[in-house]
Design an enzyme around this catalytic site. Structure first.
Site: not given
Length: 282
Positions: A184, A224, A226, A241
């Site tokens: 990402h 998660e 990012h 997250e």
């Protein structure tokens, strides 16, 4: 000892503050993706903002080498420039539906990903846009970073690869051990070594000077990861997250050498107008 957290109300809940950066004036500048505004905040003062087209979708914002703020407009296929005095200039991209996503500053230009056009773009300080097509089809680039050595690094979230464009225009793609990892965000450390998040695989990774990819599992399952950045302590920090930040201890390494390279196809254009969630990745 818990750290004090303060919140500053800058708009209504419908505005969707998304990305934030520190401007050359020392203020905090941020995008409001749902209402088409760029905001400015100096803690202790009243926030101000600049209106764009309401449906333009300003997303990522960062300071440029020219002392202005630059941002992507994902819903309008434009890159914008905003001076600290409030003058906005918007540059149309040459491809419709490009979905410009992340943006990063180089020494004399801005670099950005075109998620749905399968390309990365360069915009000079004169507004000239150059598009570089990626060798892998439907790679869906998202994150982007520029090293001090001039290499441009980007994530290919749909292809499970990390890409690099050298200063001479050659593109190298590094396949990840897990091609479904959904890379990402990307950044470079003090040695110009790239580090990236694997949003779909709960890991962070890096690429060594010989092109070897290393990945590191995060301790909390399904966290998660990012965004990723180098902290003031020299470590790598990533935002999760699940409501936490993860720290990866720094290592000494040089920037990776090319493994296999491709020459990109590029086109240039210049169009501007002046006025006073990634699609393939969350």
């Amino acid at each position: 000892m818990p750290q004090a957290v303060e919140e500053y109300v800058v708009s209504g809940p419908e505005s969707g503050p998304y990305a934030i950066t520190t401007g050359p004036d020392g203020a905090l500048w941020f995008t409001m993706v749902h209402i088409g505004r760029i905001g400015r905040l100096v803690p202790g003062q009243k926030p101000t903002s600049h209106q764009l087209d309401a449906d333009s979708g300003p997303t990522v914002i960062t300071a440029g080498p020219d002392g202005a703020l630059w941002f992507t407009e994902t819903a309008a296929d434009r890159v914008g420039r905003l001076t600290t005095e409030g003058k906005v200039t918007e540059y149309a991209l040459p491809r419709a539906g490009a979905f410009p996503s992340a943006i990063a500053a180089g020494q004399d230009a801005m670099w950005f990903t075109m998620n749905q056009a399968n390309a990365i773009g360069r915009i000079g300080m004169d507004g000239t846009v150059t598009v570089h097509d990626l060798p892998t089809e439907a790679a869906a680039p998202v994150g982007i970073a520029v090293g001090r050595d001039g290499n441009v690094w980007f994530t290919e979230i749909a292809a499970g690869q990390i890409g690099r464009m050298a200063p001479d225009g050659r593109i190298t793609e590094y396949p990840l051990p897990d091609r479904s990892a959904r890379p990402h965000a990307v950044t470079t450390d003090t040695g110009d070594r790239p580090w990236f998040t694997e949003w779909g695989a709960n890991r962070v990774g890096s690429i060594a000077s010989d092109g070897t990819v290393s990945v590191h599992a995060l301790p909390t399952p399904a966290s998660e990861p990012h965004g990723i950045a180098v902290g003031p302590d020299g470590a790598l920090w990533t935002a999760l997250e699940t409501g936490a930040l993860a720290r990866v201890a720094p290592t000494q390494a040089q920037a990776p050498a090319p493994a296999s390279t491709s020459t990109s196809t590029s086109t240039s254009t210049s169009t501007s107008t002046s006025t006073n969630d990634q699609r393939n990745g969350s």
